[in-house]
Design a protein around this motif. Structure first.
Motif, PDB file in Angstrom:
ATOM      1  N   LEU A  13     -26.079  -2.897  -4.115  1.00 37.37           N
ATOM      2  CA  LEU A  13     -25.867  -3.985  -3.186  1.00 37.37           C
ATOM      3  C   LEU A  13     -25.531  -3.321  -1.957  1.00 37.37           C
ATOM      4  N   GLN A  14     -26.030  -3.474  -0.623  1.00 34.34           N
ATOM      5  CA  GLN A  14     -25.665  -3.160   0.524  1.00 34.34           C
ATOM      6  C   GLN A  14     -25.836  -4.276   1.778  1.00 34.34           C
ATOM      7  N   THR A  15     -25.230  -3.805   2.580  1.00 35.77           N
ATOM      8  CA  THR A  15     -25.255  -4.893   3.815  1.00 35.77           C
ATOM      9  C   THR A  15     -26.213  -4.372   5.214  1.00 35.77           C
ATOM     10  N   ILE A  16     -26.669  -5.275   5.891  1.00 31.96           N
ATOM     11  CA  ILE A  16     -27.287  -4.772   6.813  1.00 31.96           C
ATOM     12  C   ILE A  16     -26.518  -5.466   8.266  1.00 31.96           C
ATOM     13  N   SER A  17     -26.030  -4.627   8.876  1.00 38.74           N
ATOM     14  CA  SER A  17     -24.965  -4.831  10.047  1.00 38.74           C
ATOM     15  C   SER A  17     -25.398  -4.668  11.294  1.00 38.74           C
ATOM     16  N   ARG A  18     -24.952  -5.342  12.664  1.00 36.42           N
ATOM     17  CA  ARG A  18     -25.422  -4.831  13.743  1.00 36.42           C
ATOM     18  C   ARG A  18     -24.466  -3.811  14.251  1.00 36.42           C
ATOM     19  N   SER A  19     -23.411  -3.638  13.670  1.00 36.84           N
ATOM     20  CA  SER A  19     -22.680  -2.405  14.119  1.00 36.84           C
ATOM     21  C   SER A  19     -23.236  -1.091  13.750  1.00 36.84           C
ATOM     22  N   ALA A  20     -24.141  -1.336  12.952  1.00 34.70           N
ATOM     23  CA  ALA A  20     -24.847   0.121  12.566  1.00 34.70           C
ATOM     24  C   ALA A  20     -26.240   0.188  13.067  1.00 34.70           C
ATOM     25  N   GLY A  21     -26.368  -0.749  14.136  1.00 25.70           N
ATOM     26  CA  GLY A  21     -27.583  -0.769  14.875  1.00 25.70           C
ATOM     27  C   GLY A  21     -28.955  -1.205  14.266  1.00 25.70           C
ATOM     28  N   ARG A  22     -28.640  -2.148  13.281  1.00 23.23           N
ATOM     29  CA  ARG A  22     -29.686  -2.817  12.169  1.00 23.23           C
ATOM     30  C   ARG A  22     -29.926  -4.201  12.573  1.00 23.23           C
ATOM     31  N   SER A  23     -31.294  -4.473  12.196  1.00 26.75           N
ATOM     32  CA  SER A  23     -31.485  -5.869  12.360  1.00 26.75           C
ATOM     33  C   SER A  23     -32.411  -6.634  11.337  1.00 26.75           C
ATOM     34  N   ALA A  24     -31.766  -7.732  11.082  1.00 26.88           N
ATOM     35  CA  ALA A  24     -32.355  -8.405   9.751  1.00 26.88           C
ATOM     36  C   ALA A  24     -33.919  -8.707   9.831  1.00 26.88           C
ATOM     37  N   VAL A  25     -34.557  -8.929  11.010  1.00 27.49           N
ATOM     38  CA  VAL A  25     -35.832  -9.126  11.224  1.00 27.49           C
ATOM     39  C   VAL A  25     -36.440  -7.812  11.278  1.00 27.49           C
ATOM     40  N   ALA A  26     -36.108  -6.566  11.694  1.00 28.16           N
ATOM     41  CA  ALA A  26     -36.707  -5.342  11.571  1.00 28.16           C
ATOM     42  C   ALA A  26     -36.904  -4.962  10.045  1.00 28.16           C
ATOM     43  N   ALA A  27     -35.629  -5.190   9.296  1.00 24.37           N
ATOM     44  CA  ALA A  27     -35.582  -4.867   8.020  1.00 24.37           C
ATOM     45  C   ALA A  27     -36.384  -5.636   7.056  1.00 24.37           C
ATOM     46  N   SER A  80     -21.737  -8.231  13.581  1.00 19.70           N
ATOM     47  CA  SER A  80     -21.632  -9.060  12.648  1.00 19.70           C
ATOM     48  C   SER A  80     -22.592  -8.634  11.576  1.00 19.70           C
ATOM     49  N   THR A  81     -22.553  -9.089  10.281  1.00 17.28           N
ATOM     50  CA  THR A  81     -23.381  -8.529   9.037  1.00 17.28           C
ATOM     51  C   THR A  81     -24.342  -9.632   9.114  1.00 17.28           C
ATOM     52  N   VAL A  82     -25.605  -9.330   9.265  1.00 13.37           N
ATOM     53  CA  VAL A  82     -26.670 -10.407   9.412  1.00 13.37           C
ATOM     54  C   VAL A  82     -27.475 -10.585   7.887  1.00 13.37           C
ATOM     55  N   ALA A  83     -27.261  -9.895   7.044  1.00 11.87           N
ATOM     56  CA  ALA A  83     -27.979  -9.965   5.828  1.00 11.87           C
ATOM     57  C   ALA A  83     -27.413  -8.932   4.797  1.00 11.87           C
ATOM     58  N   ARG A  84     -27.632  -9.278   3.400  1.00  8.50           N
ATOM     59  CA  ARG A  84     -27.332  -8.296   2.447  1.00  8.50           C
ATOM     60  C   ARG A  84     -28.874  -7.942   1.817  1.00  8.50           C
ATOM     61  N   GLU A  85     -28.703  -6.799   1.094  1.00 10.19           N
ATOM     62  CA  GLU A  85     -29.774  -6.451   0.264  1.00 10.19           C
ATOM     63  C   GLU A  85     -29.376  -5.731  -1.021  1.00 10.19           C
ATOM     64  N   LEU A  86     -30.253  -6.079  -2.142  1.00 11.19           N
ATOM     65  CA  LEU A  86     -30.092  -5.732  -3.144  1.00 11.19           C
ATOM     66  C   LEU A  86     -31.308  -5.139  -3.720  1.00 11.19           C
ATOM     67  N   MET A  87     -31.141  -3.743  -4.210  1.00 20.72           N
ATOM     68  CA  MET A  87     -32.690  -2.963  -4.585  1.00 20.72           C
ATOM     69  C   MET A  87     -32.563  -2.772  -6.187  1.00 20.72           C
ATOM     70  N   LEU A  88     -33.564  -3.333  -6.709  1.00 19.13           N
ATOM     71  CA  LEU A  88     -33.345  -3.373  -8.150  1.00 19.13           C
ATOM     72  C   LEU A  88     -34.753  -2.485  -8.727  1.00 19.13           C
ATOM     73  N   PRO A  89     -34.607  -1.497  -9.681  1.00 17.01           N
ATOM     74  CA  PRO A  89     -35.736  -0.908 -10.260  1.00 17.01           C
ATOM     75  C   PRO A  89     -36.490  -2.101 -11.168  1.00 17.01           C
ATOM     76  N   LEU A  90     -37.715  -2.125 -11.514  1.00 19.02           N
ATOM     77  CA  LEU A  90     -38.263  -2.714 -12.203  1.00 19.02           C
ATOM     78  C   LEU A  90     -39.177  -2.073 -13.292  1.00 19.02           C
ATOM     79  N   PRO A  91     -39.243  -2.600 -14.460  1.00 22.94           N
ATOM     80  CA  PRO A  91     -39.971  -1.923 -15.647  1.00 22.94           C
ATOM     81  C   PRO A  91     -41.194  -1.388 -15.244  1.00 22.94           C
ATOM     82  N   ASP A  92     -41.593  -0.104 -15.400  1.00 22.73           N
ATOM     83  CA  ASP A  92     -43.057   0.366 -15.178  1.00 22.73           C
ATOM     84  C   ASP A  92     -43.971  -0.200 -16.126  1.00 22.73           C
ATOM     85  N   GLN A  93     -43.297  -0.337 -17.293  1.00 24.88           N
ATOM     86  CA  GLN A  93     -44.476  -0.795 -18.576  1.00 24.88           C
ATOM     87  C   GLN A  93     -44.932  -2.083 -18.327  1.00 24.88           C
TER      88      GLN A  93
END
Length: 453
Positions: A13-27, A80-93
């Motif tokens: 779980l990570q955050t998308i924040s303007r302080s890191a120069g990131r944008s929710a629209v771009a992400a 501001s923190t504009v979004a959160r992101e959850l990266m999940l692996p999915l079963p290959d089979q």
């Protein structure tokens, strides 16, 4: 049905924040491989040519552009923190549709639990049909049925609340429920794998920026761990079979005791349990690589790689410098330049020559720095220790695997010998005199009967 533990399942779980120069629209545009316009800045984020996208699932919203532009407009602070992101692996089979349904249920859980809007972008596997995964972006504020943004979901801001751990456990529960419904042996766990298997031997993670030598060494070590896991499983299975055989043998060979007539019946006779077989003791002892050795080895490999790249760059600049010297302006050309004829050409030449000299000077400086790093005696000693430990452990892995194999073969031979002895003991003796009258003349019987043939 036995479950296959997905040791690579690490939902992050990570955050998308303007302080890191990131944008929710771009992400969102990057993950969904679409073209989105950021209404707050006017920037166009076009990733339509980016491949590897399967599908984007929206929960709590109907349009991905409207969702993330509203998320940006809802925040007024520059950090501001504009979004959160959850990266999940999915079963290959699993099939695409099976993975899609699992992602939809996870997104719905986020919606129902925290009241957020979710966009889950499912990405295709690599060329080896592996690494199926999904990027689940969800808002930091609640979103009602009309698309209006409300309060911040700060329960996920602090790891001390334990909510992140609860979220991971809930995701594992959803994935395992889908696996059970599909009759799949896929199984995930949010905690440590040693909680499930006390004998679990973890492999070592390879950093994404690891050098070739470091990567090969850890890959070889992980391969040996995989072999050792299989041998350990075989040994445990053989040990369980041996325990069962000894227990059955103890029951069969224990005579039924008859108490003496004068012995009081109130006396308790202590029952002697069969002694379980001792665990196989390994005469091998592996060594743990010190962290300082790993750092030194990795830094050494990275420096070697940088030095190799620097050599290529040095050749290019030397070639350019030689070409400049070969076309150096003559004295006459410089005299004409002073009166305004060919001035621009001379200035451009002098500028290129200065750049080439500066680049060659920097290259020589970096070569000196790299040489100093590669020749550091303390680092070389740590690297030598690292190589010695890796070699030592590799030999022990191989020797231990051979020892376990030999032990398993020995147990198998003993079991076969014991079964053969039991079959011989169970075969009754044949009495060839049964049915014969001893008073009759034995001479009237055939000779082979007299001899007991």
């Amino acid at each position: 049905m036995s479950k296959s533990l997905a040791t690579w399942f690490t939902p992050s779980l990570q955050t998308i924040s303007r302080s890191a120069g990131r944008s929710a629209v771009a992400a969102a545009a990057y993950r969904a491989c679409v073209k989105l316009i950021d209404q707050t800045t006017g920037l166009i984020h076009d990733y339509t040519r980016k491949g590897g996208h399967v599908e984007t699932i929206l929960i709590g919203a109907d349009d991905i552009s409207e969702l993330w532009n509203k998320a940006e407009l809802a925040e007024t602070r520059k950090n501001s923190t504009v979004a959160r992101e959850l990266m999940l692996p999915l079963p290959d089979q699993w099939t695409d549709n099976e993975r899609r349904e699992c992602v939809r249920d996870i997104a719905q859980h986020l919606r129902d639990t925290y009241g957020v809007a979710v966009s889950g972008s499912i990405h295709a596997p690599n060329r080896h049909d592996r690494n199926n995964h999904v990027h689940m972006m969800f808002t930091t504020r609640t979103v009602d049925i009309d698309g209006t943004f409300g309060k911040k979901t700060r329960i996920l801001d602090d790891m001390k609340t334990g909510e992140v751990s609860k979220l991971r456990e809930a995701i594992c529960k959803i994935v395992n429920a889908h696996a059970e419904k599909l009759d799949s042996d896929f199984y995930v766990y949010a905690g440590k794998f040693s909680d499930i298997d006390k004998n679990h031997i973890p492999t070592k993670h390879i950093p994404i920026n690891a050098g070739g030598g470091y990567r090969n060494a850890i890959t070889a070590q992980n391969a040996q761990i995989t072999i050792h896991r299989a041998n350990l499983a075989t040994h445990e299975k053989k040990a369980e079979l041996l325990k069962a055989e000894l227990s059955n043998a103890s029951i069969l060979t224990t005579p039924e005791s008859t108490p003496a007539p004068d012995a009081p019946r109130s006396v308790d006779v202590e029952k002697v349990e069969a002694t379980p077989p001792a665990e196989l003791e390994s005469p091998f002892k592996r060594k743990k690589i010190p962290h300082a050795c790993e750092i030194a080895y990795q830094k050494h490999q990275e420096t070697l790689k940088k030095r190799e790249q620097l050599e290529q760059l040095s050749k290019q600049w030397h070639k350019k410098y030689d070409e400049l010297l070969a076309h150096e302006p003559t004295r006459t050309q410089r005299i004409f330049a002073k009166i305004g004829l060919g001035t621009e050409k001379i200035e451009r030449y002098d500028l290129e020559l200065v750049r080439a000299k500066k680049a060659l000077s920097d290259i020589e400086h970096n070569k000196t720095v790299y040489q100093k790093i590669l020749g550091d005696k303390n680092s070389l000693a740590l690297i030598e220790q690292y190589n010695a430990i890796v070699s030592h452990n590799a030999k022990l892995w191989e020797a231990e695997a051979q020892a376990l194999l030999a032990h398993s073969q020995k147990l198998e031979r003993e079991r076969e010998l014991k079964e053969e002895q039991e079959r011989e003991q169970a075969t009754p003796a044949v009495d060839w005199t049964v049915g014969l009258d001893p008073t009759e003349d034995r001479k009237s019987y055939p000779k082979d009967i007299e001899l007991g043939r």
